[in-house]
Design an enzyme around this catalytic site. Structure first.
Site, short mmCIF file in Angstrom:
data_model
loop_
_atom_site.label_atom_id
_atom_site.label_comp_id
_atom_site.label_asym_id
_atom_site.label_seq_id
_atom_site.Cartn_x
_atom_site.Cartn_y
_atom_site.Cartn_z
N GLY A 51 43.74 40.16 39.12
CA GLY A 51 44.33 39.41 38.01
C GLY A 51 45.63 40.04 37.56
N ASP A 76 46.15 38.49 43.09
CA ASP A 76 46.16 37.25 42.31
C ASP A 76 46.62 36.12 43.24
OD1 ASP A 76 46.77 35.21 40.24
OD2 ASP A 76 46.81 36.88 38.85
N ASP A 146 40.01 41.68 36.06
CA ASP A 146 40.60 40.86 34.99
C ASP A 146 41.07 39.53 35.58
OD1 ASP A 146 41.48 40.27 32.43
OD2 ASP A 146 43.40 41.28 32.66
N HIS A 149 37.48 33.70 34.96
CA HIS A 149 36.42 33.88 33.98
C HIS A 149 35.29 32.87 34.12
CE1 HIS A 149 39.09 36.43 31.12
NE2 HIS A 149 38.62 37.12 32.14
N HIS A 174 37.60 43.63 31.92
CA HIS A 174 38.27 43.12 30.72
C HIS A 174 37.59 41.85 30.20
CE1 HIS A 174 42.02 41.85 28.36
NE2 HIS A 174 41.54 42.95 27.82
#
Ligand code: SAH
Ligand code: MG
Length: 215
Positions: A51, A76, A146, A149, A174
């Site tokens: 991320g 990413d 990170d 989600h 995170h």
């Protein structure tokens, strides 16, 4: 020459830059990430970040790598998470590539690395984290999750990447919110899964950042 404590301090110049870079990491969490990475990173070793977005958190990890002589691999696909898409809460229209019409944070990440002077220590990898995990074979000193989600994305990051953390190495996650009223539960669920596996123990908390290490 081994790095001294003052080499290791996060420089004011980078703190000012971090403040300006678009992203989702408050300074206190950035500094906690920096301190934990300083303790875990090893010369010639690898820090992995899932991320990158525009490179805000990468600044903290990249500085550690530059001092210690390690590398950061920052992963990413640069197309944004669900919440960054058009019509969603965290969409930023200035990050859409006018030619393709696609959300694209890669050019901004590259500018951040140049402005910070850490391009040499940071290797961006462009792709889906679960695809890269399929052929990754390198032990990791410090892993920062990170990325996406959704439960599927977060779970794939834990399953595909945490296994490469060496004994004593750090797992940082995170956006861990134990109370659903504060945010989505996928990062919290992988944090719990890491603890429940018995392979990791918790070291400390800074905001929504959780730091664990492999026993
Ligand atoms: N660390 C950044 C914030 C990351 S936001 C900061 O400090 O500001 C989450 C990022 O994860 C987005 O850029 C999104 O494109 C990326 N992402 C989401 N799911 C992914 C996946 N499955 N593989 C690779 N990247 C993913
Ligand atoms: Mg985050």
């Amino acid at each position: 020459m081994p790095a001294t404590e003052s080499d290791m301090r996060f420089p004011e110049r980078l703190a000012t830059l971090a403040e300006r870079v678009k992203g989702f990491l408050p300074e206190d969490e950035g500094l906690a990430l920096h301190a934990a990475a300083s303790a875990a990173a090893q010369p010639g070793g690898v820090i992995v970040e899932i991320g990158s977005y525009c490179g805000k958190s990468t600044l903290y990890l990249g500085h550690v790598a530059s001092v210690i002589g390690a590398s950061v691999v920052t992963i990413d696909h640069h197309r944004g998470s669900e919440e960054h898409q058009i019509g969603w809460e965290y969409h930023d229209a200035s990050l859409v590539d006018p030619e393709t019409g696609l959300f694209d944070t890669l050019p901004t990440l590259r500018r951040t690395l140049v402005n910070a002077g850490i391009e040499e220590f940071v290797v961006p990898m462009i792709g889906r984290s679960s695809t890269i995990a399929r052929w990754w074979r390198t032990p990791i000193d410090f892993l920062f999750i990170d990325g996406g989600h959704t439960d599927e994305a977060a779970r794939a990051d834990l399953d595909g990447w945490a296994r490469w953390i060496r004994a004593g190495g750090t797992l940082a996650i995170h956006d861990v919110f134990p109370d659903p009223a504060d945010g989505g539960q996928a990062p919290y669920r992988i944090f719990r899964a890491a603890l429940d596996s018995g392979e990791f123990v918790e070291d400390c908390v800074a905001g929504s950042l959780r730091l664990l290490h492999r026993v």
